[in-house]
Enzyme design. Structure first.
Site, PDB file in Angstrom:
ATOM      1  N   CYS A  39      11.650   2.986  -3.942  1.00  0.00           N
ATOM      2  CA  CYS A  39      10.210   2.981  -3.700  1.00  0.00           C
ATOM      3  C   CYS A  39      10.013   3.066  -2.183  1.00  0.00           C
ATOM      4  O   CYS A  39      10.456   2.175  -1.457  1.00  0.00           O
ATOM      5  CB  CYS A  39       9.598   1.707  -4.273  1.00  0.00           C
ATOM      6  SG  CYS A  39       7.845   1.548  -3.918  1.00  0.00           S
TER       7      CYS A  39
ATOM      8  N   CYS B 238       3.901  -4.557  -2.498  1.00  0.00           N
ATOM      9  CA  CYS B 238       3.653  -3.757  -1.302  1.00  0.00           C
ATOM     10  C   CYS B 238       3.142  -4.587  -0.124  1.00  0.00           C
ATOM     11  O   CYS B 238       2.107  -5.223  -0.179  1.00  0.00           O
ATOM     12  CB  CYS B 238       2.621  -2.709  -1.726  1.00  0.00           C
ATOM     13  SG  CYS B 238       1.897  -1.763  -0.445  1.00  0.00           S
TER      14      CYS B 238
ATOM     15  N   CYS C  30      -7.817  -0.950  -0.167  1.00  0.00           N
ATOM     16  CA  CYS C  30      -7.863  -1.566  -1.511  1.00  0.00           C
ATOM     17  C   CYS C  30      -7.821  -3.090  -1.354  1.00  0.00           C
ATOM     18  O   CYS C  30      -6.962  -3.629  -0.653  1.00  0.00           O
ATOM     19  CB  CYS C  30      -6.701  -1.076  -2.363  1.00  0.00           C
ATOM     20  SG  CYS C  30      -6.663   0.707  -2.518  1.00  0.00           S
TER      21      CYS C  30
ATOM     22  N   CYS D 254      -2.204   1.326   6.105  1.00  0.00           N
ATOM     23  CA  CYS D 254      -2.965   2.219   5.226  1.00  0.00           C
ATOM     24  C   CYS D 254      -4.448   2.019   5.525  1.00  0.00           C
ATOM     25  O   CYS D 254      -4.881   0.911   5.838  1.00  0.00           O
ATOM     26  CB  CYS D 254      -2.679   1.882   3.762  1.00  0.00           C
ATOM     27  SG  CYS D 254      -3.503   2.998   2.608  1.00  0.00           S
TER      28      CYS D 254
ATOM     29  N   CYS E 181      -4.616  -5.383  -1.933  1.00  0.00           N
ATOM     30  CA  CYS E 181      -3.363  -4.898  -1.359  1.00  0.00           C
ATOM     31  C   CYS E 181      -3.133  -5.461   0.041  1.00  0.00           C
ATOM     32  O   CYS E 181      -4.026  -5.443   0.884  1.00  0.00           O
ATOM     33  CB  CYS E 181      -3.415  -3.371  -1.303  1.00  0.00           C
ATOM     34  SG  CYS E 181      -2.091  -2.645  -0.348  1.00  0.00           S
TER      35      CYS E 181
ATOM     36  N   GLU F 290       8.497  -1.063   4.904  1.00  0.00           N
ATOM     37  CA  GLU F 290       9.441  -1.605   3.925  1.00  0.00           C
ATOM     38  C   GLU F 290       9.640  -0.646   2.755  1.00  0.00           C
ATOM     39  O   GLU F 290       8.796   0.195   2.450  1.00  0.00           O
ATOM     40  CB  GLU F 290       8.979  -2.977   3.432  1.00  0.00           C
ATOM     41  CG  GLU F 290       7.604  -2.971   2.832  1.00  0.00           C
ATOM     42  CD  GLU F 290       7.092  -4.365   2.537  1.00  0.00           C
ATOM     43  OE1 GLU F 290       7.309  -5.286   3.329  1.00  0.00           O
ATOM     44  OE2 GLU F 290       6.470  -4.519   1.478  1.00  0.00           O
TER      45      GLU F 290
END
Ligand code: SF4
Length: 360
Positions: free
Chosen positions: A105, A335, A116, A112, A119, A92
């Site tokens: 962005c 995100c 984190c 990922c 997230c 996205e």
């Protein structure tokens, strides 16, 4: 064999063109068609000789990313786009409007591996790196979307899905195209790369590119940062502060420190005072971001007063601090929130990485 033309740097493209017995300046012409005019068909490149266009069609194709869902925020006009990639993965991107500042962005990875805890993207782990073509296609699409809204795309931030410095080669390939005057022709002042703190790569990036740097800090003690961000075990707060002092960044440029305020975790007066101790006198500005609540998360956003008091403590001690506007709160713009449902449908959600080791 066919190659994706939009994965090639200008030098690589020139080499292909010379191998085709054409003049190297054709590479610049092609770049302009692809990146400035957004053309994805060699037939339309009318100032190129016909036989050259035929040769190009034989060996090159264009990276395809397909927008499959687009959400418009009624609160601030930001637009979130979910793209399907050729291998049926999803990423996205977000287009944000703030007066004349129009920011794309973009994502650099599918998922990922940095883990984190606050997230959403972390929950799918790393599926794969994006190619530079896939990174650039997001920008070209958002640039066009801005134009449809009678605006010009002015800024690019690498703050979408993924850790940009964990996909260093494709990140820098895409930066070459973004900054090339025959490519997307953006000034380095308008481009920001955000990292969770992969310090060795950050040094390499800063040596070679003058783009803006943002470091996601999110805590003022290693104890809390390690709980929130596993990368802290490899590159801790001291390493980050050392890098801020030593990175070869242009004079007068400041590094942005991103700090997500999470209720009861990192938002107290003590946290703010510790942060002052760390940052006072350094060439930084702090962006405070009030945590955007995501479904099933253990974390909560603090009351806005906490954010204001936190900011006041920093400013009163000489640390430039802003509360960053959170875009698209009504369209799940934080995100990883939109594509989460696609990965859940495919059973990939939470499939891997919360325990995955970060190997650098
Ligand atoms: S915050 Fe960034 S680096 Fe951390 S897991 Fe999410 S996408 Fe990766």
């Amino acid at each position: 064999m066919t190659y994706k033309i939009d994965n090639l740097s200008i030098k690589e493209l020139q080499k292909f063109i010379i191998d085709l017995n054409e003049k190297p300046f054709r590479a610049k012409q092609l770049y302009k068609w692809i990146y400035q005019k957004g053309i994805t068909s060699f037939e339309e490149m009318t100032d190129l000789p016909l036989n050259f266009r035929d040769k190009l069609s034989d060996i090159f194709e264009f990276t395809k990313i397909t927008p499959i869902e687009q959400l418009l925020s009624k609160l601030d006009g930001s637009i979130k786009v979910l793209f399907e990639l050729e291998d049926k993965n999803y990423i996205e991107s977000v287009l944000m409007f703030d007066g004349e500042r129009v920011t794309a962005c973009v994502s650099t990875q599918v998922g990922c591996r940095m883990g984190c805890k606050f997230c959403n993207t972390a929950k799918i782990g790393l599926i794969r790196n994006l190619t530079s073509g896939e990174i650039i296609r997001q920008i070209i699409y958002l640039k066009d979307l801005a134009r449809q809204n009678n605006k010009l795309l002015s800024n690019i931030v690498f703050m979408g899905m993924g850790e940009p410095l964990d996909n260093y080669e494709n990140l820098t390939n895409s930066l070459d195209i973004i900054l090339d005057e025959d490519g997307l022709n953006f000034s380095h002042r308008k481009v920001t790369v955000s990292t969770c703190g992969i310090i060795d790569k950050l040094y390499t990036l800063s040596k070679n590119y003058k783009v803006n740097i943002a470091i996601s800090l999110n805590a003022s003690s290693n104890k809390i940062r390690s709980k929130l961000m596993p990368i802290n075990k490899k590159f801790n707060i001291e390493e980050i502060i050392k890098s801020i002092k030593n990175l070869p960044i242009p004079k007068r440029k400041r590094i942005t420190i991103e700090y997500v305020l999470i209720d009861g975790i990192n938002n107290t007066k003590r946290d703010a005072n510790l942060l002052v101790k760390l940052l006072k006198g350094l060439p930084v500005k702090v962006n405070l971001i009030v945590y955007n609540k995501i479904k099933d998360s253990q974390f909560n956003p603090p009351d806005l007063n906490y954010a204001l008091n936190f900011q006041k403590t920093l400013i009163n001690n000489g640390v430039a601090t802003f509360i960053r506007k959170s875009f698209g709160q009504d369209i799940e713009a934080a995100c990883g929130q939109l594509y989460a449902k696609y990965y859940k449908e495919r059973g990939l959600w939470k499939r891997s990485n919360l325990t995955q080791e970060i190997k650098q």
